[in-house]
Motif scaffolding. Structure first.
Motif, PDB file in Angstrom:
ATOM      1  N   LYS A   1       5.010 -15.082   4.603  1.00  0.00           N
ATOM      2  CA  LYS A   1       5.706 -13.866   4.148  1.00  0.00           C
ATOM      3  C   LYS A   1       4.744 -12.921   3.423  1.00  0.00           C
ATOM      4  O   LYS A   1       4.813 -11.702   3.581  1.00  0.00           O
ATOM      5  CB  LYS A   1       6.854 -14.244   3.218  1.00  0.00           C
TER       6      LYS A   1
ATOM      7  N   GLU B   1       2.475 -11.144   5.951  1.00  0.00           N
ATOM      8  CA  GLU B   1       3.161 -10.144   6.788  1.00  0.00           C
ATOM      9  C   GLU B   1       3.461  -8.860   6.026  1.00  0.00           C
ATOM     10  O   GLU B   1       3.724  -7.826   6.651  1.00  0.00           O
ATOM     11  CB  GLU B   1       4.464 -10.738   7.332  1.00  0.00           C
ATOM     12  N   ASP B   2       3.442  -8.889   4.716  1.00  0.00           N
ATOM     13  CA  ASP B   2       3.779  -7.726   3.894  1.00  0.00           C
ATOM     14  C   ASP B   2       2.524  -7.233   3.171  1.00  0.00           C
ATOM     15  O   ASP B   2       1.975  -7.933   2.320  1.00  0.00           O
ATOM     16  CB  ASP B   2       4.859  -8.105   2.877  1.00  0.00           C
TER      17      ASP B   2
ATOM     18  N   ASN C   1       2.188  -4.950   0.973  1.00  0.00           N
ATOM     19  CA  ASN C   1       2.403  -4.758  -0.465  1.00  0.00           C
ATOM     20  C   ASN C   1       2.273  -6.077  -1.226  1.00  0.00           C
ATOM     21  O   ASN C   1       1.674  -6.134  -2.297  1.00  0.00           O
ATOM     22  CB  ASN C   1       3.790  -4.150  -0.724  1.00  0.00           C
ATOM     23  N   ARG C   2       2.831  -7.145  -0.638  1.00  0.00           N
ATOM     24  CA  ARG C   2       2.802  -8.434  -1.319  1.00  0.00           C
ATOM     25  C   ARG C   2       1.381  -8.997  -1.399  1.00  0.00           C
ATOM     26  O   ARG C   2       0.967  -9.508  -2.436  1.00  0.00           O
ATOM     27  CB  ARG C   2       3.724  -9.427  -0.598  1.00  0.00           C
TER      28      ARG C   2
END
Length: 482
Positions: free
Chosen positions: A204, A207-208, A210-211
């Protein structure tokens, strides 16, 4: 090499770097001579606003060699190193590594020559591979140490990948250097696979954008723990400024009261003329009150430091050093005689009227409180020229040429030359000097060149300067700190 190095940071910013040792007492003054045609003066540029918005700095522990403090045979016993000591030394290496790759990549991004760019890119990628291999070769087996290593390893892998990809994204295109490009891309892919293999980041998070960016920002802050010094900045002269406001108000009210008494003597009783006269008097009071206060404050503030900074070790909470900071516009007659002497060496065409912006910093480094095994801190201060560039004119002129009866023209840019003079005084030693010419236009700093000094003046080029670069000598210095 000089004790203080001045270099370009971004398209419109410069920085200076220097190292200070235990017990140092150092005063550094920078005089920026801004041509009046640039339109920069006390009326168009507020010094306090410029300081908080455009001058940034960092102060951290520094070691001339990049020591890799990992568990291997050079440690007699793990018991002689606590977890805290291991983490601090690991952080120091990771921090200096990250600063080094950032510095080298920024400098490489400014290279326009095709051959030099790709040659330097190949060298940089080879140095990154070498450092990462030596770093990972000494991965600790103890779980209580391993988590710190994995955090640093995760961040350094990601940072190297991002910096190399950014260089490739903005690289000059050429099919002659496809092999170098592919090797750098392969290195980036290998680092991405390495992080996946070690499960450093969840799917996750990957895939992001921002994260992953926020996680790496957090890891960066973790490796700065214990290395970057905590800074506590305090404005000076707050009480003096309040007193200045009171004096200015008292002066204005003295004049106003005198005028009111005279007006009452002229006009008998409460008349429209008296009311209008009092209105005019109070109107002038509001107009001139702030001007008198500001003029009086500038007079009192001149030559005084504006801020004080306390440097503290984030781990031990002990004071590492104190600094006083100046930032103000100066008049030419207030310059030290030696600085005026340096200015006289300029070519006649460069002797233009200029506004003088002075930045000074006086540092006193403590003799105690340093992290065990380290005796130096490095200071880097960045000056953004964006507020200067906003006032500059765009080039509108054209140069015409004739060739075989055909007339062509070429647009030319408007360039400005900012003179920078550095004065360094260490303890009771004689001051040392350096002069730079900064050529810039509205969009970028074109070049920074060092100029010769008048004969008899002490230059700063008398002591070696250790820079945070990924040079071959730096990679060879990566050893365990035993």
């Amino acid at each position: 090499m000089a004790k203080i190095r001045v270099k370009q940071e971004e398209s419109l910013s410069i920085k200076f770097l220097h190292q200070m040792e235990v017990g140092d007492n150092r005063r550094l003054d920078l005089y920026f001579f801004l041509p009046k045609e640039m339109g920069i003066n006390p009326q168009s540029l507020n010094e306090e606003e410029y300081y908080h918005s455009s001058i940034t700095g960092r102060r951290s522990y520094y070691s001339s060699g990049l020591h890799l403090p990992l568990v291997q045979s050079r440690f007699v016993s793990q018991k002689k190193r606590t977890v805290e000591e291991f983490r601090l030394y690991l952080n120091l290496f990771a921090y200096q590594f990250s600063v080094a790759i950032e510095t080298d990549s920024k400098e490489l991004a400014q290279v326009e020559d095709l051959v030099q760019f790709y040659t330097s890119l190949e060298e940089l990628s080879a140095q990154v591979i070498h450092l990462l291999k030596r770093f990972r070769r000494n991965e600790p087996s103890d779980e209580k140490w391993k988590s710190y290593f994995e955090n640093a390893d995760n961040y350094l892998s990601w940072l190297c990948e991002q910096r190399l990809l950014k260089l490739l994204a903005h690289a000059p295109r050429s099919s002659d250097y496809t092999e170098i490009t592919e090797s750098v891309v392969a290195l980036c892919r290998a680092e991405a696979d390495y992080r996946k293999e070690h499960k450093y980041n969840s799917s996750k998070t990957l895939e992001d954008a921002n994260r992953i960016a926020n996680k790496m920002h957090l890891l960066r802050r973790l490796i700065q723990q214990g290395v970057v010094l905590k800074e506590e900045l305090k404005p000076l002269g707050i009480g003096l400024k309040k007193m200045t406001t009171g004096i200015a108000t008292a002066m204005v009210m003295l004049v106003v009261s005198t005028l009111i008494i005279k007006a009452q003597g002229v006009f008998s009783g409460l008349t429209i003329a008296l009311v209008l006269t009092l209105a005019v008097i109070y109107g002038f009071r509001e107009i001139f009150k702030d001007d008198i206060r500001n003029a009086l404050w500038r007079l009192i503030q001149r030559g005084r430091p504006r801020w004080s900074r306390l440097l503290t070790d984030t781990t031990s909470k002990l004071s590492i050093g104190k600094q006083l900071v100046w930032l103000d516009f100066m008049k030419k007659k207030e310059l030290p005689p030696q600085v005026n002497q340096i200015l006289k060496k300029r070519h006649s065409q460069n002797k233009v009227d200029a506004e003088i912006l002075h930045y000074g910093i006086h540092s006193r480094v403590s003799a105690k409180g340093f992290l065990a095994g380290y005796s130096q801190i490095q200071e880097q201060v960045n000056f953004s020229f964006v507020p200067f560039a906003r006032n500059l004119e765009r080039g509108k002129a054209k140069i015409y040429k004739e060739h075989e009866g055909k007339i062509s023209n070429e647009s030319v840019e408007r360039r400005y030359q900012v003179n920078l003079i550095l004065v360094l005084k260490e303890g009771k030693d004689e001051p040392q000097y350096a002069r730079y010419k900064i050529t810039m236009n509205r969009s970028t700093i074109i070049e920074i060149t060092e100029s010769d000094l008048p004969s008899g003046m002490k230059n700063m080029d008398e002591a070696p300067f250790e820079d945070e670069l990924l040079t071959p000598s730096a990679t060879d210095a990566v050893e365990v700190k035993s």
